[in-house]
Scaffold this motif. Structure first.
Motif, PDB file in Angstrom:
ATOM      1  N   MET A  17       0.837  -1.182   0.000  1.00 37.56           N
ATOM      2  CA  MET A  17       0.000   0.000   0.000  1.00 37.56           C
ATOM      3  C   MET A  17       0.881   1.245   0.000  1.00 37.56           C
ATOM      4  SD  MET A  17      -3.201  -0.592   0.157  1.00 37.56           S
ATOM      5  CE  MET A  17      -4.577  -1.277   0.958  1.00 37.56           C
ATOM      6  N   ALA A  18       0.410   2.242  -0.690  1.00 41.99           N
ATOM      7  CA  ALA A  18       1.133   3.511  -0.734  1.00 41.99           C
ATOM      8  C   ALA A  18       0.131   4.655  -0.709  1.00 41.99           C
ATOM      9  CB  ALA A  18       1.987   3.594  -1.975  1.00 41.99           C
ATOM     10  N   PHE A  19       0.501   5.684  -0.026  1.00 49.47           N
ATOM     11  CA  PHE A  19      -0.347   6.860   0.073  1.00 49.47           C
ATOM     12  C   PHE A  19      -0.234   7.632  -1.234  1.00 49.47           C
ATOM     13  CE2 PHE A  19      -1.628  11.020   1.766  1.00 49.47           C
ATOM     14  CZ  PHE A  19      -2.788  10.620   2.414  1.00 49.47           C
ATOM     15  N   MET A  20      -1.357   7.990  -1.831  1.00 48.12           N
ATOM     16  CA  MET A  20      -1.375   8.632  -3.132  1.00 48.12           C
ATOM     17  C   MET A  20      -1.321  10.155  -2.999  1.00 48.12           C
ATOM     18  SD  MET A  20      -1.371   5.826  -4.619  1.00 48.12           S
ATOM     19  CE  MET A  20      -1.298   6.363  -6.299  1.00 48.12           C
ATOM     20  N   HIS A  21      -0.536  10.770  -3.865  1.00 51.10           N
ATOM     21  CA  HIS A  21      -0.409  12.223  -3.943  1.00 51.10           C
ATOM     22  C   HIS A  21      -0.766  12.649  -5.357  1.00 51.10           C
ATOM     23  CE1 HIS A  21       2.284  13.183  -0.307  1.00 51.10           C
ATOM     24  NE2 HIS A  21       1.689  12.027  -0.109  1.00 51.10           N
ATOM     25  N   PHE A  22      -1.178  13.896  -5.498  1.00 56.76           N
ATOM     26  CA  PHE A  22      -1.495  14.468  -6.799  1.00 56.76           C
ATOM     27  C   PHE A  22      -0.775  15.801  -6.902  1.00 56.76           C
ATOM     28  CE2 PHE A  22      -4.824  11.527  -5.796  1.00 56.76           C
ATOM     29  CZ  PHE A  22      -5.033  10.878  -6.998  1.00 56.76           C
ATOM     30  N   TYR A  23      -0.779  16.382  -8.080  1.00 58.73           N
ATOM     31  CA  TYR A  23      -0.034  17.609  -8.340  1.00 58.73           C
ATOM     32  C   TYR A  23      -1.006  18.756  -8.585  1.00 58.73           C
ATOM     33  CZ  TYR A  23       3.478  20.655 -10.445  1.00 58.73           C
ATOM     34  OH  TYR A  23       4.318  21.693 -10.729  1.00 58.73           O
ATOM     35  N   CYS A  24      -0.888  19.818  -7.798  1.00 65.51           N
ATOM     36  CA  CYS A  24      -1.690  21.018  -7.993  1.00 65.51           C
ATOM     37  C   CYS A  24      -0.946  21.921  -8.978  1.00 65.51           C
ATOM     38  CB  CYS A  24      -1.911  21.756  -6.676  1.00 65.51           C
ATOM     39  SG  CYS A  24      -2.744  23.355  -6.906  1.00 65.51           S
ATOM     40  N   ALA A  25      -1.496  22.058 -10.175  1.00 65.04           N
ATOM     41  CA  ALA A  25      -0.849  22.858 -11.213  1.00 65.04           C
ATOM     42  C   ALA A  25      -0.842  24.344 -10.861  1.00 65.04           C
ATOM     43  CB  ALA A  25      -1.546  22.641 -12.549  1.00 65.04           C
ATOM     44  N   ASP A  26      -1.856  24.807 -10.154  1.00 65.37           N
ATOM     45  CA  ASP A  26      -1.917  26.226  -9.800  1.00 65.37           C
ATOM     46  C   ASP A  26      -0.764  26.640  -8.884  1.00 65.37           C
ATOM     47  OD1 ASP A  26      -4.211  26.467 -11.305  1.00 65.37           O
ATOM     48  OD2 ASP A  26      -5.554  26.287  -9.584  1.00 65.37           O
ATOM     49  N   HIS A  27      -0.424  25.764  -7.934  1.00 64.40           N
ATOM     50  CA  HIS A  27       0.621  26.078  -6.963  1.00 64.40           C
ATOM     51  C   HIS A  27       1.908  25.307  -7.216  1.00 64.40           C
ATOM     52  CE1 HIS A  27      -1.724  28.694  -4.340  1.00 64.40           C
ATOM     53  NE2 HIS A  27      -2.759  27.931  -4.694  1.00 64.40           N
ATOM     54  N   GLN A  28       1.910  24.428  -8.216  1.00 64.78           N
ATOM     55  CA  GLN A  28       3.069  23.626  -8.592  1.00 64.78           C
ATOM     56  C   GLN A  28       3.661  22.863  -7.414  1.00 64.78           C
ATOM     57  OE1 GLN A  28       5.718  26.224 -10.695  1.00 64.78           O
ATOM     58  NE2 GLN A  28       4.232  26.589 -12.319  1.00 64.78           N
ATOM     59  N   ARG A  29       2.756  22.223  -6.657  1.00 66.59           N
ATOM     60  CA  ARG A  29       3.171  21.417  -5.507  1.00 66.59           C
ATOM     61  C   ARG A  29       2.315  20.173  -5.424  1.00 66.59           C
ATOM     62  NH1 ARG A  29       3.028  25.025  -0.370  1.00 66.59           N
ATOM     63  NH2 ARG A  29       3.401  22.984   0.542  1.00 66.59           N
ATOM     64  N   GLU A  30       2.842  19.155  -4.760  1.00 72.60           N
ATOM     65  CA  GLU A  30       2.081  17.938  -4.523  1.00 72.60           C
ATOM     66  C   GLU A  30       1.086  18.163  -3.396  1.00 72.60           C
ATOM     67  OE1 GLU A  30       4.312  14.394  -3.838  1.00 72.60           O
ATOM     68  OE2 GLU A  30       5.667  14.810  -5.494  1.00 72.60           O
TER      69      GLU A  30
END
Length: 70
Positions: free
Chosen positions: A1-14
């Protein structure tokens, strides 16, 4: 299992997705849309699970594993 992250394009951060998935589940469900609240924007972003970044791998390694198993 792994914790999922996504990318916020507006702030350029995960941003944290708020859920765990294993690679097999990600492969099976990768075309499924998910809605993730972004604390940076105070908005909900819509992603596909294929856009996820697994916290323990970098993006290239995760995609390579999914492609190998396809």
């Amino acid at each position: 299992m792994a914790f999922m992250h996504f990318y916020c394009a507006d702030h350029q951060r995960e941003i944290a997705g708020g859920f765990d998935l294993d690679v097999d589940a990600l492969r099976r469900l990768r075309r499924e849309p998910v809605h993730v609240y972004c604390p940076l924007c105070s908005m909900t972003h819509r992603y596909l699970l294929a856009d996820a970044i697994e916290a323990t791998f970098d993006r290239r390694e995760l995609r390579a594993r999914a492609e190998v198993r396809s």
